[in-house]
Design an enzyme around this catalytic site. Structure first.
Site, mmCIF file in Angstrom:
data_model
loop_
_atom_site.group_PDB
_atom_site.id
_atom_site.type_symbol
_atom_site.label_atom_id
_atom_site.label_comp_id
_atom_site.label_asym_id
_atom_site.label_seq_id
_atom_site.Cartn_x
_atom_site.Cartn_y
_atom_site.Cartn_z
ATOM 1 N N SER B 57 -45.380 17.486 -24.592
ATOM 2 C CA SER B 57 -45.512 16.856 -25.904
ATOM 3 C C SER B 57 -45.931 15.407 -25.839
ATOM 4 C CB SER B 57 -44.214 16.988 -26.681
ATOM 5 O OG SER B 57 -43.161 16.407 -25.938
ATOM 6 N N HIS B 96 -39.694 10.926 -26.435
ATOM 7 C CA HIS B 96 -40.751 10.753 -27.421
ATOM 8 C C HIS B 96 -40.848 9.291 -27.827
ATOM 9 C CE1 HIS B 96 -40.918 15.223 -28.871
ATOM 10 N NE2 HIS B 96 -41.543 15.014 -27.741
ATOM 11 N N ASP B 123 -40.466 14.433 -35.344
ATOM 12 C CA ASP B 123 -39.426 15.215 -34.677
ATOM 13 C C ASP B 123 -38.341 15.743 -35.585
ATOM 14 O OD1 ASP B 123 -39.364 13.317 -31.574
ATOM 15 O OD2 ASP B 123 -40.687 14.898 -32.311
#
Lengths: 167, 180
Positions: B57, B96, B123
Site C-alpha cells: 500500500s 501509512h 484509511d
C-alpha cells in the site's frame, strides 16, 4: 581453520558488513546536497463552499501549482512524495492540516511542473469555521531514498482566504 | 557387540566441560542479541524499533519486504509523516502517511487521518468500527529510515514456519558438531 564452512562464513560476514557500510555512506552523502526548491500556488476557483448535512463545512477548490523540485533529487533518491496542505487555525483547534493534493515524483525530469487540479481529498472542517477563514497553502515534500534516512521539508505560502458566505 | 562399545566410547569422549562451554557461548550470543534489541527500543522510544513492510500500500516508496526504522518523540504529529499504528483489536501494525491533522487548542490531543500512498481512499475502512480518527496512543512511531529487501527473511520465516524450524535445527546441529 581452512574448511569450506569457515571460509563461507567469513566471506558472508565480510560481504554483509561491506554492504551495510556502503548503505550508510550513501545515506550520509545526502547531507551534502544543495537544495533550493521553489513553488507558487494560486487558487483558480472556489467551486463549492457549503455546510454538510452533519454540520461540518466543506470546500472544493481548483489550484494552480507551479513547482520546481529538481534540486531535491540526488543519486540516492528513489522518489519524492509531494503534497499540498491547507493549514489554518480555529477556536477549538490550534492547528488543522488538511491535505488537498499529493503526487509521487519518480525522477528528476518530472520534478518541474505546472498543473491545474481540483482538490483530490475533501477539505472538511471540524465545525463551521471556514467562512472568511485565512489559511496557508504549504507544499510539503518527502524525499524517499534508495537506502537510508528520509528527509522532509516544506515551503509555506500564506495569504489565501475563503469567501465570507457559502456558495 | 562391537558397535555398542564404540557408541559408549564416543559418548564418554564428549567432554562435559567442552559441552558446557559451547552451551554458554550460544547463550551469550542469544542474550547479547536481546540486549541490543532492548537498547534499540530505549533509544528510539518505540515499542518495536524496526518493522517489516508487509503490504504494497505504500508503493513505489516502500515495497513488501523492506524494513523501516522507527523513532518516536514527543514532537507533535504533522501531516506528511509516515507513521506506524495499531488499530484496536488488530495486532498487525500498519505503515501509512498522515494526510489530515486536527490538533486541539488546550489539551494537545490530536485527530489524525492516514492513507497509504498507493491506496485510492483513506484509511477509515481500516480503523475500528465507528472510528473516524487516530489518536496519539494508537501511533507507535514515525518511519525515519529504511533498508530495502532485508525484511524478506522475516516474511519467509513467518509465512513458511517450516523454514524457521529447519534453520534453527541446522544452527543447533552446527553448534553441537563443531569442534572448537
Amino acid at each position: 581453520m581452512h574448511s569450506f564452512g569457515y571460509r563461507a562464513n567469513a566471506l558472508l560476514t565480510f560481504a554483509v558488513t561491506a554492504l551495510a557500510f556502503v548503505c550508510a555512506i550513501s545515506s550520509f552523502s545526502d547531507k551534502f546536497s544543495n537544495q533550493n526548491p521553489s513553488v507558487e500556488i494560486q487558487i483558480l476557483n472556489i467551486n463549492r463552499f457549503k455546510k454538510q448535512s452533519h454540520g461540518n463545512d466543506e470546500v472544493s477548490l481548483t489550484l494552480d501549482i507551479n513547482a520546481d523540485l529538481q534540486s531535491l533529487f540526488t543519486w540516492n533518491t528513489k522518489q519524492v512524495f509531494v503534497f499540498v496542505a491547507a493549514e489554518y487555525e480555529t477556536p477549538k483547534n490550534s492547528l488543522n492540516q488538511v491535505s488537498l493534493w499529493d503526487a509521487i515524483i519518480p525522477a528528476k525530469e518530472h520534478a518541474k511542473f505546472r498543473i491545474q487540479v481540483s482538490n483530490k481529498y475533501r477539505f472538511i472542517d471540524q465545525g463551521q469555521n471556514l467562512r472568511g477563514k485565512e489559511f496557508n497553502l504549504t507544499l510539503h515534500w518527502h524525499v524517499m531514498p534508495k537506502t537510508g534516512k528520509m528527509f522532509a521539508d516544506k515551503i509555506v505560502t500564506s495569504g489565501y482566504s475563503l469567501p465570507d458566505a457559502y456558495r | 557387540m562391537g558397535w555398542i562399545g564404540e557408541t559408549v566410547d564416543s559418548i564418554k569422549s564428549i567432554q562435559i566441560r567442552q559441552l558446557f562451554t559451547q552451551a554458554i557461548s550460544l547463550g551469550m550470543i542469544v542474550t547479547s542479541a536481546l540486549i541490543i534489541w532492548k537498547a534499540l527500543m530505549c533509544v528510539t522510544g518505540s515499542e518495536s524499533p524496526v518493522v517489516v513492510v508487509l503490504s504494497g500500500s505504500m508503493e513505489p516508496g516502500f515495497k513488501r519486504g523492506d524494513i523501516l526504522f522507527l523513532h518516536m518523540s514527543k514532537d507533535p504529529i504533522r501531516a506528511g509523516e509516515i507513521v506506524v499504528f495499531n488499530v484496536d483489536g488488530r495486532d498487525i501494525p500498519i505503515v501509512h502517511r498522515v494526510i489530515k491533522v486536527h490538533e486541539r487548542e488546550n489539551t494537545g490531543d490530536v485527530d489524525v487521518l492516514t492513507k497509504g500512498d498507493n491506496n485510492y481512499g483513506d484509511d477509515r475502512l481500516l480503523y475500528a468500527e465507528g472510528q473516524l480518527w487516530l489518536h496519539r496512543h494508537h501511533i507507535m512511531g514515525r518511519a525515519v529510515g529504511f533498508l530495502p529487501y532485508v525484511g524478506w527473511v522475516t516474511i519467509i520465516m513467518t509465512e513458511k514456519p517450516i523454514i524457521k524450524y529447519i534453520l534453527i535445527g541446522a544452527l543447533g546441529l552446527l553448534v553441537i558438531t563443531s569442534k572448537d
